[in-house]
Scaffold this active site. Sequence first.
Site, PDB file in Angstrom:
ATOM      1  N   MET A  29     -39.497 101.023  35.901  1.00  0.00           N
ATOM      2  CA  MET A  29     -40.691 100.574  36.621  1.00  0.00           C
ATOM      3  C   MET A  29     -40.277  99.802  37.878  1.00  0.00           C
ATOM      4  O   MET A  29     -41.068  99.039  38.443  1.00  0.00           O
ATOM      5  CB  MET A  29     -41.576  99.721  35.715  1.00  0.00           C
ATOM      6  CG  MET A  29     -42.082 100.534  34.519  1.00  0.00           C
ATOM      7  SD  MET A  29     -43.578  99.889  33.791  1.00  0.00           S
ATOM      8  CE  MET A  29     -43.005  98.322  33.188  1.00  0.00           C
ATOM      9  N   ASP A  51     -35.419  97.252  24.977  1.00  0.00           N
ATOM     10  CA  ASP A  51     -36.713  97.670  24.435  1.00  0.00           C
ATOM     11  C   ASP A  51     -36.456  98.524  23.195  1.00  0.00           C
ATOM     12  O   ASP A  51     -36.681  99.736  23.202  1.00  0.00           O
ATOM     13  CB  ASP A  51     -37.500  98.438  25.496  1.00  0.00           C
ATOM     14  CG  ASP A  51     -37.760  97.582  26.725  1.00  0.00           C
ATOM     15  OD1 ASP A  51     -38.702  96.795  26.704  1.00  0.00           O
ATOM     16  OD2 ASP A  51     -36.972  97.675  27.700  1.00  0.00           O
ATOM     17  N   HIS A  59     -30.847  97.838  34.592  1.00  0.00           N
ATOM     18  CA  HIS A  59     -31.197  99.196  35.031  1.00  0.00           C
ATOM     19  C   HIS A  59     -29.962  99.912  35.590  1.00  0.00           C
ATOM     20  O   HIS A  59     -29.742 101.092  35.334  1.00  0.00           O
ATOM     21  CB  HIS A  59     -32.252  99.143  36.144  1.00  0.00           C
ATOM     22  CG  HIS A  59     -33.560  98.542  35.744  1.00  0.00           C
ATOM     23  ND1 HIS A  59     -33.998  97.332  36.225  1.00  0.00           N
ATOM     24  CD2 HIS A  59     -34.535  98.990  34.919  1.00  0.00           C
ATOM     25  CE1 HIS A  59     -35.187  97.064  35.724  1.00  0.00           C
ATOM     26  NE2 HIS A  59     -35.542  98.042  34.925  1.00  0.00           N
ATOM     27  N   GLN A  99     -39.183 100.623  21.772  1.00  0.00           N
ATOM     28  CA  GLN A  99     -39.486 101.741  22.665  1.00  0.00           C
ATOM     29  C   GLN A  99     -38.527 102.910  22.405  1.00  0.00           C
ATOM     30  O   GLN A  99     -38.934 104.074  22.399  1.00  0.00           O
ATOM     31  CB  GLN A  99     -39.362 101.283  24.119  1.00  0.00           C
ATOM     32  CG  GLN A  99     -39.508 102.376  25.146  1.00  0.00           C
ATOM     33  CD  GLN A  99     -39.664 101.822  26.553  1.00  0.00           C
ATOM     34  OE1 GLN A  99     -40.762 101.531  26.973  1.00  0.00           O
ATOM     35  NE2 GLN A  99     -38.572 101.684  27.263  1.00  0.00           N
TER      36      GLN A  99
HETATM   37  P1  AMP Z   1     -38.389  98.893  32.775  1.00  0.00           P
HETATM   38  O1  AMP Z   1     -38.206  99.022  34.247  1.00  0.00           O
HETATM   39  O2  AMP Z   1     -38.574  97.506  32.294  1.00  0.00           O
HETATM   40  O3  AMP Z   1     -39.410  99.870  32.235  1.00  0.00           O
HETATM   41  O4  AMP Z   1     -37.020  99.356  32.136  1.00  0.00           O
HETATM   42  C1  AMP Z   1     -36.463 100.614  32.422  1.00  0.00           C
HETATM   43  C2  AMP Z   1     -35.329 100.865  31.468  1.00  0.00           C
HETATM   44  O5  AMP Z   1     -34.332  99.864  31.642  1.00  0.00           O
HETATM   45  C3  AMP Z   1     -35.760 100.809  29.987  1.00  0.00           C
HETATM   46  O6  AMP Z   1     -35.111 101.826  29.268  1.00  0.00           O
HETATM   47  C4  AMP Z   1     -35.303  99.440  29.574  1.00  0.00           C
HETATM   48  O7  AMP Z   1     -35.028  99.329  28.193  1.00  0.00           O
HETATM   49  C5  AMP Z   1     -34.021  99.294  30.381  1.00  0.00           C
HETATM   50  N1  AMP Z   1     -33.653  97.887  30.527  1.00  0.00           N
HETATM   51  C6  AMP Z   1     -34.451  96.870  30.971  1.00  0.00           C
HETATM   52  N2  AMP Z   1     -33.788  95.703  30.912  1.00  0.00           N
HETATM   53  C7  AMP Z   1     -32.549  95.988  30.426  1.00  0.00           C
HETATM   54  C8  AMP Z   1     -31.397  95.211  30.118  1.00  0.00           C
HETATM   55  N3  AMP Z   1     -31.385  93.899  30.296  1.00  0.00           N
HETATM   56  N4  AMP Z   1     -30.319  95.837  29.620  1.00  0.00           N
HETATM   57  C9  AMP Z   1     -30.315  97.185  29.425  1.00  0.00           C
HETATM   58  N5  AMP Z   1     -31.361  97.973  29.684  1.00  0.00           N
HETATM   59  C10 AMP Z   1     -32.462  97.387  30.177  1.00  0.00           C
END
Ligand code: AMP
Length: 286
Positions: free
Chosen positions: A35, A157, A42, A160
Amino acid sequence: MYMNFMKQYKTIYHLQNYLNKQKSLGKSIGFVPTMGALHDGHLTLIRESNKHSDITLCSIFVNPTQFNNTEDLDKYPRTVEKDLEMLKGENCDAVFFPSVNVMYPPEQDNSFHIDFGQLDKVMEGAHRPGHFAGVAQVLKRFLDIINPSTMYMGQKDYQQVAIVKELLKQIQSPTQLAMVTTVREKDGLAMSSRNVRLTAKERKIAPLISKTLFDAQSKINTHSIVNIKKEALKQLDIPEFTVEYFEIADGDSLQAINDINQCSSAVACTAVHLGKVRLIDNVILK
Ligand code: AMP
């Protein structure tokens, strides 16, 4: 000087032209849905995809259907220009940043429903009604558009990931799912796009969440689950926090457990409100 020509797409037509060409050359497509408001968590997913897939495609789309709280959606950080620079720096091959109308064309029936059984009745599912329905809807759409070889998602997540595993199974998708370990700040706080919304004072307090999880992890072979949960809730009981849940669950079914020997994998998950921000984190226990 090395020039990175990261492809940037806003339309499905142009994205698919590119992907079809890569697929016809026999290249595997690694897909990292995000997102935006990118951070090193990320970027670790991008690096994993670069390592294991021929082409890495990142999407940036703040999916409105997975937000159960309009303030959270309105305040969600949006930093597209910076995100694009970060992705270029990681040699990401292509980025897809569609508009809401591209993802959910008004003239099209965009509804999608999957029965996740008990998986979405607990933790995030119980506290964020409709959240996983929105996640499933957007990912089904991305999968239909992209049909990647592998999708990379974060352990951050955890629930998820379990939901997406079930989604891929039910729609009989050929896409593989790779879970990447949570990336943390030096003080243990799990990286999150929402962390920038914490005040300086809140940011100092926030690492108590991961500390509590790691303390629980260290007791898993010596203390009862009831006792670990009680201690964790005590640790999190400070005026700045409002704890939504702290749960120890079966790592596959996500249902709460009372005995660590009852399951082959286990995870401790928590959601905490700190100021105006809702933070989640988890650690794998077994
Ligand atoms: P988001 O932008 O929050 O939807 O996250 C996009 C992807 O990045 C999802 O698969 C999240 O689980 C992963 N993600 C977010 N924060 C972290 C983190 N601290 N470590 C590893 N993966 C992450």
